[in-house]
Structures are given as structure tokens and as C-alpha cells.
Design a protein around this motif. Structure first.
Motif, PDB file in Angstrom:
ATOM      1  N   GLN A   1       0.984  -1.208  -0.526  1.00  0.00           N
ATOM      2  CA  GLN A   1       0.605  -0.375   0.079  1.00  0.00           C
ATOM      3  C   GLN A   1       0.796   1.246   0.049  1.00  0.00           C
ATOM      4  OE1 GLN A   1      -2.235  -0.429   3.168  1.00  0.00           O
ATOM      5  NE2 GLN A   1      -4.614  -0.658   2.137  1.00  0.00           N
ATOM      6  N   ALA A   2       0.261   2.419  -0.523  1.00  0.00           N
ATOM      7  CA  ALA A   2       0.861   3.756  -0.493  1.00  0.00           C
ATOM      8  C   ALA A   2       1.448   4.248   0.896  1.00  0.00           C
ATOM      9  CB  ALA A   2       0.155   4.947  -1.106  1.00  0.00           C
ATOM     10  N   GLY A   3       2.362   4.279   0.854  1.00  0.00           N
ATOM     11  CA  GLY A   3       3.306   4.872   2.695  1.00  0.00           C
ATOM     12  C   GLY A   3       3.858   3.340   3.303  1.00  0.00           C
ATOM     13  N   GLY A   4       3.789   2.729   2.162  1.00  0.00           N
ATOM     14  CA  GLY A   4       4.333   1.016   3.619  1.00  0.00           C
ATOM     15  C   GLY A   4       6.046   1.309   3.034  1.00  0.00           C
ATOM     16  N   SER A   5       6.112  -0.504   3.166  1.00  0.00           N
ATOM     17  CA  SER A   5       7.634  -0.255   2.717  1.00  0.00           C
ATOM     18  C   SER A   5       7.860  -1.989   2.224  1.00  0.00           C
ATOM     19  CB  SER A   5       8.979  -0.042   4.546  1.00  0.00           C
ATOM     20  OG  SER A   5       8.322   1.141   4.532  1.00  0.00           O
ATOM     21  N   LEU A   6       9.013  -1.886   1.686  1.00  0.00           N
ATOM     22  CA  LEU A   6       8.998  -3.348   0.935  1.00  0.00           C
ATOM     23  C   LEU A   6      10.670  -3.187   0.723  1.00  0.00           C
ATOM     24  CD1 LEU A   6       7.548  -5.379  -0.585  1.00  0.00           C
ATOM     25  CD2 LEU A   6       7.734  -4.062  -2.613  1.00  0.00           C
ATOM     26  N   ARG A   7      10.995  -4.339   0.698  1.00  0.00           N
ATOM     27  CA  ARG A   7      12.938  -4.589   0.930  1.00  0.00           C
ATOM     28  C   ARG A   7      13.267  -5.332  -0.681  1.00  0.00           C
ATOM     29  NH1 ARG A   7      17.546  -6.350   4.246  1.00  0.00           N
ATOM     30  NH2 ARG A   7      16.921  -8.290   4.032  1.00  0.00           N
ATOM     31  N   LEU A   8      13.883  -5.091  -1.160  1.00  0.00           N
ATOM     32  CA  LEU A   8      14.317  -5.789  -1.907  1.00  0.00           C
ATOM     33  C   LEU A   8      16.120  -5.952  -2.309  1.00  0.00           C
ATOM     34  CD1 LEU A   8      12.704  -3.333  -5.451  1.00  0.00           C
ATOM     35  CD2 LEU A   8      11.864  -4.947  -3.911  1.00  0.00           C
ATOM     36  N   SER A   9      16.204  -7.359  -2.826  1.00  0.00           N
ATOM     37  CA  SER A   9      17.967  -8.060  -3.058  1.00  0.00           C
ATOM     38  C   SER A   9      17.531  -8.385  -4.298  1.00  0.00           C
ATOM     39  CB  SER A   9      17.525  -9.256  -1.362  1.00  0.00           C
ATOM     40  OG  SER A   9      17.168  -8.615  -0.427  1.00  0.00           O
ATOM     41  N   CYS A  10      18.957  -8.153  -3.806  1.00  0.00           N
ATOM     42  CA  CYS A  10      20.005  -9.263  -6.045  1.00  0.00           C
ATOM     43  C   CYS A  10      20.609  -9.978  -5.004  1.00  0.00           C
ATOM     44  CB  CYS A  10      20.222  -8.240  -6.527  1.00  0.00           C
ATOM     45  SG  CYS A  10      21.426  -8.113  -7.354  1.00  0.00           S
ATOM     46  N   GLU A  11      21.486 -10.804  -5.592  1.00  0.00           N
ATOM     47  CA  GLU A  11      21.940 -12.356  -5.325  1.00  0.00           C
ATOM     48  C   GLU A  11      23.214 -12.139  -5.609  1.00  0.00           C
ATOM     49  OE1 GLU A  11      21.036 -15.289  -3.332  1.00  0.00           O
ATOM     50  OE2 GLU A  11      23.263 -16.508  -3.251  1.00  0.00           O
ATOM     51  N   ALA A  12      24.408 -11.404  -6.344  1.00  0.00           N
ATOM     52  CA  ALA A  12      25.406 -11.998  -7.385  1.00  0.00           C
ATOM     53  C   ALA A  12      26.096 -13.059  -7.158  1.00  0.00           C
ATOM     54  CB  ALA A  12      25.559 -10.538  -7.524  1.00  0.00           C
ATOM     55  N   SER A  13      26.559 -13.304  -8.449  1.00  0.00           N
ATOM     56  CA  SER A  13      27.125 -14.410  -8.910  1.00  0.00           C
ATOM     57  C   SER A  13      28.497 -14.029  -8.408  1.00  0.00           C
ATOM     58  CB  SER A  13      27.284 -15.173  -9.294  1.00  0.00           C
ATOM     59  OG  SER A  13      28.075 -14.097 -10.850  1.00  0.00           O
ATOM     60  N   LYS A  14      29.511 -14.999  -7.477  1.00  0.00           N
ATOM     61  CA  LYS A  14      30.788 -14.191  -7.159  1.00  0.00           C
ATOM     62  C   LYS A  14      32.229 -13.178  -8.197  1.00  0.00           C
ATOM     63  CE  LYS A  14      31.709 -16.957  -3.627  1.00  0.00           C
ATOM     64  NZ  LYS A  14      33.113 -18.630  -2.873  1.00  0.00           N
TER      65      LYS A  14
END
Length: 125
Positions: free
Chosen positions: A13-26
Motif C-alpha cells: 500500500q502507498a506509504g508502506g515499505s518493501l525491501r528488494l534483494s539482489c544476490e550476485a554470483s561471485k
């Protein structure tokens, strides 16, 4: 070939929070920096944020400055995008990317050579 895998997208919802992750190869450690971009339907891909692997330099698009935070965990080969106070206009597919050019801090997509598959973020009003 670097492998980047995004996760964490969803409906918020607008005003809320979210965390994205990006796992990378070595192998992605050969890149100086990692960035987040986004693409909304019918619009061009746009820069969101970028951070260096080896230092704390971070840069943000004006549209997200003060609301989003990019960070990294070198031990986990992972870059994060913490999104707070999200708005409906933040709705897009979010991509992480590994920098290959020297001017990655400018947030130009051409300076990024490896891209993840994207994760959808939808912000409801």
C-alpha cells in the motif's frame, strides 16, 4: 557471465515499505558497483540507485532520494533496496545490474552490463 537474482517484490500500500534483494554470483565482484533500475509499463527503464562494492559511495535518483536506501552485504554477495513511503508511481519492474563502465555513478543504463530478471513492485493507492 554474471548471474543476478532479484527477490522481494510484491504488492504494498502507498506509504508502506518493501525491501528488494539482489544476490550476485561471485564473478560479479569484478564490477565496481551495483545498481537498481526500474521500468514502468509504457515507460523507459530509469535509474533508481547505485552503490560501490568496495566503499560506501551511493547515488540516487531525485525521485527516490530520502525514501529509498541502497546497501550491500559483501559477505552475502547481495545488494538491497529498502523502499519506504512508497507511492503509486513507484510501481514498476525493478532490476538490479552490475556496472561495467567507468561512469556508473551517473546512473546510465549503458554502463551496466549484466541484468537480473526483474521483480515486480506494485503500490496500491
Amino acid at each position: 557471465q554474471e548471474l543476478l537474482v532479484e527477490s522481494g517484490g510484491g504488492l504494498v500500500q502507498a506509504g508502506g515499505s518493501l525491501r528488494l534483494s539482489c544476490e550476485a554470483s561471485k564473478s560479479t565482484f569484478s564490477s565496481d558497483a551495483m545498481g537498481w533500475f526500474r521500468q514502468a509499463p509504457g515507460k523507459e527503464r530509469e535509474f533508481v540507485a547505485v552503490t560501490r562494492w568496495s566503499a560506501g559511495n551511493t547515488f540516487y535518483a531525485d525521485s527516490v532520494k530520502g525514501r529509498f536506501t541502497i546497501s550491500r552485504d559483501n559477505a552475502k554477495n547481495t545488494v538491497y533496496l529498502q523502499m519506504k513511503r512508497v507511492k503509486p508511481e513507484d510501481t514498476a519492474v525493478y532490476y538490479c545490474a552490475a556496472a561495467v563502465g567507468d561512469t556508473w555513478y551517473l546512473g546510465v543504463a549503458a554502463d551496466f552490463g549484466s541484468w537480473g530478471q526483474g521483480t515486480q513492485v506494485t503500490v496500491s493507492s
